[in-house]
Design an enzyme around this catalytic site. Structure first.
Site, short mmCIF file in Angstrom:
data_model
loop_
_atom_site.label_atom_id
_atom_site.label_comp_id
_atom_site.label_asym_id
_atom_site.label_seq_id
_atom_site.Cartn_x
_atom_site.Cartn_y
_atom_site.Cartn_z
N ASN A 1 -73.98 81.28 -32.53
CA ASN A 1 -72.69 81.56 -31.89
C ASN A 1 -72.68 81.14 -30.43
OD1 ASN A 1 -71.79 82.52 -34.30
ND2 ASN A 1 -71.75 84.68 -33.71
N ARG B 1 -58.44 86.10 -40.12
CA ARG B 1 -58.94 85.62 -38.82
C ARG B 1 -57.94 84.64 -38.23
NH1 ARG B 1 -65.18 84.09 -39.57
NH2 ARG B 1 -65.32 84.29 -37.32
N ARG C 1 -76.01 78.22 -43.10
CA ARG C 1 -75.02 77.92 -42.04
C ARG C 1 -75.44 78.58 -40.73
NH1 ARG C 1 -69.03 79.37 -43.25
NH2 ARG C 1 -69.17 79.13 -41.00
N CYS D 1 -60.44 83.68 -44.46
CA CYS D 1 -61.90 83.70 -44.42
C CYS D 1 -62.35 84.89 -45.25
CB CYS D 1 -62.31 83.88 -42.96
SG CYS D 1 -64.06 84.02 -42.73
C1 UD1 Z 1 -66.94 85.30 -33.43
C2 UD1 Z 1 -68.26 84.96 -34.09
C3 UD1 Z 1 -68.47 85.84 -35.31
C4 UD1 Z 1 -68.38 87.31 -34.91
C5 UD1 Z 1 -67.07 87.59 -34.17
C6 UD1 Z 1 -66.99 89.00 -33.62
C7 UD1 Z 1 -68.61 82.64 -33.59
C8 UD1 Z 1 -68.61 81.24 -34.07
N1 UD1 Z 1 -68.23 83.57 -34.49
O1 UD1 Z 1 -65.90 85.02 -34.35
O2 UD1 Z 1 -69.76 85.56 -35.84
O3 UD1 Z 1 -68.42 88.11 -36.07
O4 UD1 Z 1 -66.94 86.68 -33.06
O5 UD1 Z 1 -68.07 89.28 -32.80
O6 UD1 Z 1 -68.97 82.93 -32.47
N2 UD1 Z 1 -58.24 87.88 -33.77
C9 UD1 Z 1 -56.87 87.77 -33.85
N3 UD1 Z 1 -56.28 86.65 -33.34
C10 UD1 Z 1 -56.98 85.65 -32.74
C11 UD1 Z 1 -58.38 85.78 -32.66
C12 UD1 Z 1 -58.99 86.90 -33.18
O7 UD1 Z 1 -56.20 88.66 -34.37
O8 UD1 Z 1 -56.38 84.66 -32.29
C13 UD1 Z 1 -58.91 89.07 -34.33
C14 UD1 Z 1 -59.81 88.72 -35.53
O9 UD1 Z 1 -59.10 88.70 -36.72
C15 UD1 Z 1 -60.83 89.85 -35.47
C16 UD1 Z 1 -60.96 90.12 -33.98
O10 UD1 Z 1 -59.79 89.58 -33.35
O11 UD1 Z 1 -60.30 90.99 -36.10
C17 UD1 Z 1 -62.18 89.55 -33.31
O12 UD1 Z 1 -62.28 88.17 -33.64
P1 UD1 Z 1 -63.01 87.14 -32.70
O13 UD1 Z 1 -63.80 87.88 -31.68
O14 UD1 Z 1 -62.03 86.14 -32.23
O15 UD1 Z 1 -64.02 86.45 -33.71
P2 UD1 Z 1 -64.38 84.92 -33.83
O16 UD1 Z 1 -64.37 84.30 -32.48
O17 UD1 Z 1 -63.60 84.30 -34.93
#
Ligand code: UD1
Length: 426
Positions: A23, A122, A399, A117
């Site tokens: 990450n 997400r 992965r 996902c």
């Molecule tokens: C990243 C990590 C993943 C980890 C997650 C939380 C990487 C490549 N992946 O995923 O392994 O589990 O952080 O620590 O680094 N959300 C929204 N809208 C958005 C973006 C996020 O609603 O535009 C929500 C998501 O659905 C989730 C939460 O916010 O419920 C946190 O997601 P986020 O921190 O963005 O996770 P990722 O960056 O996808």
């Protein structure tokens, strides 16, 4: 699809080398698109998600070369496309990270929406809201986000404090680095992987204030230059191995680990009965009893990491007593539980939480890995189950984990890859 076979019952013992962070590497690689010149990265893990990001950079016109050591050279001076191929985005949501840099440096980005996902909904709405706040026009049509802006302008962006999105913080920070004026991100993620990217950008000439806090102030600069950067080590891999040590009654040492990044995990492991010692970057774990059940709630850093929630569930499945695990980040992250139940676990999933009544013994069964971390949890369950567990869909584990079979074998586990059949990507 590949299948892993594990015969349980051996306590793990010995030393493991922890790889570079998955990450952490993905934002670094995407950030190289901002730079007019060569960047040399060290400690980037050889895993499928990194390969996907490298293919993405190449598809956009970057030159990527591997040094004979562990160096990865990226030169994004001659980017010739602002359009990310769907085939790469659908393999990995982290590909969406290229949107911010392309928009900031070239004034345009066309990136397919990553879609659903298996671990839950997400969306990328926070990312898109950020691009719009910085002055981009964004259209979502035919499954593709098309963002345009002659020049991005700094703005104040307020993100949801309960979620503190990792991905949106990275994408907005990458766009803000080359925007005109000051971009402020309130409720930014403080995950170590995000902080490492902030430090990398600073080394390339970016002006970021509030590094490591939840309020970031990014003073845009007109150009970034290359540098050499070593990615941090993978705290999720380290956590997975430590939990494996705890489950098997092991005696293991991991290196390199940044103990600062692992406080909540150490705390959990100490509560279940492990002895943990940290000396510099070496962390050792000893366990000589059946784990005690503890309650866990996932939360953004410095809270308990959602990526270790499934492995922690595998630990609690065999613990003494009852444990409640609350998942606050992803709505479908208990999908590994049905597989654990097939192995004899006693678990009930309620809305946002699961109750694990620890059983004295798990039993081997054929099970399916549905995502990276679910696969890791099933491997851990296989390490303590009676009999031989076969985990299909195990390529998903690759992965995110470098040679998990080789590393666990070196610690004494009876684990091997037994089959490879061609099937569509999951
Ligand atoms: C990243 C990590 C993943 C980890 C997650 C939380 C990487 C490549 N992946 O995923 O392994 O589990 O952080 O620590 O680094 N959300 C929204 N809208 C958005 C973006 C996020 O609603 O535009 C929500 C998501 O659905 C989730 C939460 O916010 O419920 C946190 O997601 P986020 O921190 O963005 O996770 P990722 O960056 O996808």
């Amino acid at each position: 699809m590949s299948t892993i076979a594990i015969t349980g019952g051996t306590p793990l013992g010995g030393a493991v080398r922890v790889s570079g962070s998955k990450n952490g590497s993905l934002p670094l690689l995407a950030a190289s698109l901002l730079i007019d010149g060569e960047v040399i990265f060290k400690n980037i893990p050889e895993i499928a998600d990194v390969t996907t990001m490298i293919e993405m950079l190449k598809a956009l016109g970057a030159q990527v070369t591997h040094d004979t050591g562990d160096g990865l050279r990226i030169d994004a001076s001659n980017i010739n496309s602002v359009s990310a191929p769907y085939d790469l985005v659908r393999r990995m949501r982290g590909s969406f990270y290229v949107a911010g840099p392309l928009l900031a440096r070239f004034g345009e980005a066309q990136v397919p929406l990553p879609g659903g996902c298996v671990i839950g909904t997400r969306p990328v709405d926070f990312h898109i809201r950020g691009f719009k706040a910085l002055g981009a026009t964004v259209e979502e049509k035919y499954g593709v986000m098309h963002a345009e802006a002659k020049k991005l302008h700094g703005a104040r962006i307020y993100m949801d404090p309960r979620l503190r999105s990792v991905g949106a913080t990275v994408n907005i920070m990458l766009s803000g680095a080359l925007a005109e004026g000051v971009t402020v991100i309130e409720n930014a993620s403080r995950e170590p992987e995000v902080v490492d990217c902030q430090r990398f950008l600073t080394a390339c000439g970016a002006d970021i204030r509030g590094i490591g806090t939840t309020t970031l102030e990014i003073h845009g600069v007109s150009k970034l230059h290359g540098c050499e950067w070593t990615a941090i080590s993978d705290r999720m891999e380290a956590g997975t191995f430590l939990i494996a040590g705890a489950m098997t009654g092991g005696d293991i040492t991991l290196d390199p680990v940044d103990p600062e990044h692992m406080q909540m995990v150490f705390d959990m492991l100490q509560q279940v009965g492990c002895e943990i010692t940290a000396e510099g970057t070496r962390v050792s774990l000893k366990m000589d009893q059946r784990a005690n059940a503890v309650d866990i709630m996932t939360a953004p850093y410095p809270g308990y990491p959602t990526d270790l929630q499934p492995s922690t569930g595998a630990l609690m499945a065999g613990a003494r007593g009852t444990s409640v695990i609350e998942e606050t980040i992803f709505d479908a992250r208990f999908n590994y539980v049905d597989e654990l139940i097939r192995m004899g676990a006693d678990v009930r999933v309620m809305e946002g939480a699961a109750i694990f009544k620890g059983v004295p013994q798990l039993y081997a069964a054929p099970v399916v890995a549905t995502d990276i971390r679910a696969g890791a949890a099933l491997i851990l369950a296989g390490l303590v189950a009676e009999g031989t567990t076969e985990i299909s869909g195990a390529e998903l584990v690759g992965r995110g984990y470098v040679d998990i079979i080789g590393k666990l074998s070196e610690l004494g586990a009876d684990i091997e890859s037994i089959a490879q059949t061609d099937q569509e990507d999951m």
